[in-house]
Write a protein that holds these residues in place. Structure first.
Motif, mmCIF file in Angstrom:
data_model
loop_
_atom_site.group_PDB
_atom_site.id
_atom_site.type_symbol
_atom_site.label_atom_id
_atom_site.label_comp_id
_atom_site.label_asym_id
_atom_site.label_seq_id
_atom_site.Cartn_x
_atom_site.Cartn_y
_atom_site.Cartn_z
ATOM 1 N N VAL A 23 37.439 40.507 31.928
ATOM 2 C CA VAL A 23 37.388 40.201 33.355
ATOM 3 C C VAL A 23 37.407 38.697 33.607
ATOM 4 O O VAL A 23 37.997 38.218 34.578
ATOM 5 N N SER A 24 36.783 37.927 32.716
ATOM 6 C CA SER A 24 36.680 36.480 32.933
ATOM 7 C C SER A 24 38.029 35.767 32.876
ATOM 8 O O SER A 24 38.133 34.603 33.258
ATOM 9 N N ARG A 25 39.059 36.459 32.426
ATOM 10 C CA ARG A 25 40.397 35.853 32.435
ATOM 11 C C ARG A 25 40.943 35.720 33.847
ATOM 12 O O ARG A 25 41.793 34.865 34.115
ATOM 13 N N THR A 26 40.473 36.569 34.771
ATOM 14 C CA THR A 26 41.022 36.575 36.129
ATOM 15 C C THR A 26 39.982 36.399 37.216
ATOM 16 O O THR A 26 40.340 36.204 38.380
ATOM 17 N N ALA A 27 38.693 36.482 36.897
ATOM 18 C CA ALA A 27 37.650 36.375 37.919
ATOM 19 C C ALA A 27 36.362 35.880 37.286
ATOM 20 O O ALA A 27 36.168 35.982 36.067
ATOM 21 N N ALA A 28 35.494 35.338 38.121
ATOM 22 C CA ALA A 28 34.158 34.988 37.651
ATOM 23 C C ALA A 28 33.381 36.273 37.404
ATOM 24 O O ALA A 28 33.497 37.243 38.170
ATOM 25 N N VAL A 29 32.574 36.302 36.346
ATOM 26 C CA VAL A 29 31.911 37.541 35.957
ATOM 27 C C VAL A 29 30.448 37.294 35.611
ATOM 28 O O VAL A 29 30.095 36.279 35.004
ATOM 29 N N ALA A 30 29.606 38.231 36.042
ATOM 30 C CA ALA A 30 28.180 38.212 35.737
ATOM 31 C C ALA A 30 27.799 39.577 35.173
ATOM 32 O O ALA A 30 28.579 40.536 35.236
ATOM 33 N N VAL A 31 26.602 39.667 34.620
ATOM 34 C CA VAL A 31 26.075 40.945 34.128
ATOM 35 C C VAL A 31 24.680 41.137 34.693
ATOM 36 O O VAL A 31 23.841 40.238 34.610
ATOM 37 N N ARG A 32 24.451 42.312 35.305
ATOM 38 C CA ARG A 32 23.075 42.669 35.679
ATOM 39 C C ARG A 32 22.448 43.372 34.488
ATOM 40 O O ARG A 32 22.894 44.448 34.068
ATOM 41 N N VAL A 33 21.437 42.750 33.939
ATOM 42 C CA VAL A 33 20.741 43.307 32.786
ATOM 43 C C VAL A 33 19.593 44.192 33.256
ATOM 44 O O VAL A 33 19.302 44.280 34.451
ATOM 45 N N ASN A 34 18.928 44.837 32.331
ATOM 46 C CA ASN A 34 17.737 45.607 32.665
ATOM 47 C C ASN A 34 16.534 44.669 32.774
ATOM 48 O O ASN A 34 16.493 43.609 32.151
ATOM 49 N N GLY A 35 15.560 45.071 33.579
ATOM 50 C CA GLY A 35 14.429 44.206 33.892
ATOM 51 C C GLY A 35 13.509 43.945 32.712
ATOM 52 O O GLY A 35 13.548 44.644 31.686
ATOM 53 N N LEU A 36 12.663 42.940 32.889
ATOM 54 C CA LEU A 36 11.757 42.526 31.821
ATOM 55 C C LEU A 36 10.846 43.662 31.378
ATOM 56 O O LEU A 36 10.582 43.830 30.180
ATOM 57 N N ASP A 37 10.386 44.481 32.311
ATOM 58 C CA ASP A 37 9.426 45.530 31.972
ATOM 59 C C ASP A 37 10.043 46.683 31.192
ATOM 60 O O ASP A 37 9.335 47.528 30.646
ATOM 61 N N THR A 38 11.383 46.736 31.097
ATOM 62 C CA THR A 38 12.027 47.814 30.343
ATOM 63 C C THR A 38 12.078 47.535 28.847
ATOM 64 O O THR A 38 12.359 48.441 28.057
ATOM 65 N N GLY A 39 11.852 46.280 28.451
ATOM 66 C CA GLY A 39 11.976 45.901 27.058
ATOM 67 C C GLY A 39 13.413 45.702 26.611
ATOM 68 O O GLY A 39 13.681 45.444 25.425
ATOM 69 N N ARG A 40 14.368 45.784 27.537
ATOM 70 C CA ARG A 40 15.783 45.669 27.201
ATOM 71 C C ARG A 40 16.389 44.312 27.560
ATOM 72 O O ARG A 40 17.509 44.006 27.162
ATOM 73 N N LEU A 41 15.692 43.532 28.345
ATOM 74 C CA LEU A 41 16.280 42.310 28.892
ATOM 75 C C LEU A 41 16.833 41.399 27.807
ATOM 76 O O LEU A 41 17.983 40.954 27.884
ATOM 77 N N HIS A 42 16.048 41.099 26.806
ATOM 78 C CA HIS A 42 16.482 40.154 25.772
ATOM 79 C C HIS A 42 17.715 40.661 25.034
ATOM 80 O O HIS A 42 18.696 39.912 24.853
ATOM 81 N N ASP A 43 17.709 41.917 24.610
ATOM 82 C CA ASP A 43 18.849 42.452 23.858
ATOM 83 C C ASP A 43 20.096 42.562 24.730
ATOM 84 O O ASP A 43 21.222 42.381 24.248
ATOM 85 N N ASP A 44 19.909 42.870 26.020
ATOM 86 C CA ASP A 44 21.055 42.906 26.933
ATOM 87 C C ASP A 44 21.711 41.527 27.012
ATOM 88 O O ASP A 44 22.944 41.396 26.905
#
Length: 306
Positions: free
Chosen positions: A68-89
């Motif tokens: 996507v970044s080849r044609t548009a600016a791109v972000a990722v919504r990660v999972n929240g801190l309390d899920t334990g997934r934020l860092h790995d995401d």
């Protein structure tokens, strides 16, 4: 089309009218996301992905960032801190081409601090250029809004925007969003003021939930802009054009006045004056910067429709 730079200093100049959310494990939708005209494509690893598929979705999202970044600016919504997934995401998706991380359900400064730390670690070990990936704080709970001043004033320097989570906040209050939106005016207004006090580049409104109602979306987005939001979330590509229009359009009179303000102020500034009158209106730096921002949004819109 060349996507805008992800350098942190560029965020105030770039339009953030439409943030299109796309499920992080839907390869078909992700393949088309960069061609929709959205100012920022947000690959969603949180609410749009079932719990059982979240870990596997990281690889799909990382591949989509590169595409996507080849044609548009791109972000990722990660999972929240309390899920334990934020860092790995964050570790999975941090790479060259990523513009921002959207941190959900922010209720205290430590959520953003944790995201900042994870990004810094990823940049040390991966090809993401140091310091270029921004943070967007998503406040969508009563506690988040109650603490919004503390959260945003103490946010890491990378935090460029605050976003309002309409659906989660409405559900937490037990209210049904109406066409007029009066039930959410307090929360919206408070977040806008807090983001401005923290000198954020933008405040982003949440989505309009009636996907097939383009006229309603246009009217609601105009109201959102009048409150002080600079853009909003889109849930479907069909919502991109009405949102871009609502946050960009200027009448012929408004366009002429904005141009007059910019031209007159720049001429006066060059002569050593920073306070003038234009058409009977007092103009100083804040009024000048607002006129410039209106022109940037309007010109960006014209490029997409011409």
């Amino acid at each position: 089309m060349t996507p805008p730079s992800s350098e942190s200093g560029d965020w105030r100049a770039r339009p953030l009218r439409t943030l299109l959310f796309v499920p992080g494990n839907d390869e078909r939708k992700l393949a088309k996301a960069g061609t929709t005209g959205a100012d920022l494509v947000v690959i969603d690893l949180e609410d749009a992905v079932a719990e059982a598929a979240k870990t596997e979705a990281r690889a799909t999202a990382a591949q989509a960032v590169a595409q996507v970044s080849r044609t548009a600016a791109v972000a990722v919504r990660v999972n929240g801190l309390d899920t334990g997934r934020l860092h790995d995401d964050i570790t999975a998706v941090a790479q060259a081409g990523l513009s921002a991380i959207v941190v959900p359900k922010v209720e205290a400064p430590d959520s953003l601090a944790a995201a900042q730390e994870s990004l810094a670690m990823s940049e040390r070990d991966a090809p993401a250029p140091p310091g270029t990936v921004a943070l967007i704080a998503l406040l969508e709970t009563p506690l988040g809004i109650a603490r919004c001043e503390e959260i945003l004033l103490n946010a890491p320097e990378r935090t460029v925007a605050a976003m309002f989570g309409v659906a989660d906040f409405s559900a937490a209050l037990g209210v049904e969003p109406t066409a007029e939106g009066t039930e959410l005016l307090y929360a919206r207004g408070r977040l806008i003021v807090a983001a401005r006090a923290a000198r954020m580049a933008a405040t982003i409104d949440g989505p309009y939930l009636r996907i097939d109602d383009s006229e309603g979306l246009l009217d609601d987005s105009r109201r959102s802009r009048a409150l002080g939001f600079q853009g909003r979330v889109a849930l479907h590509p069909s919502q991109v054009a009405p949102i871009n229009q609502a946050f960009s359009e200027l009448s012929s009179e408004q366009l002429a006045l904005a141009r007059q303000i910019v031209e007159a102020f720049e001429e006066a500034e060059a002569a050593g004056t920073a306070s003038i009158r234009v058409g009977g209106r007092f103009v100083d730096y804040p009024v000048y910067e607002q006129a410039r921002a209106k022109l940037r949004r309007h010109e960006a819109y014209l490029r997409t429709v011409n």
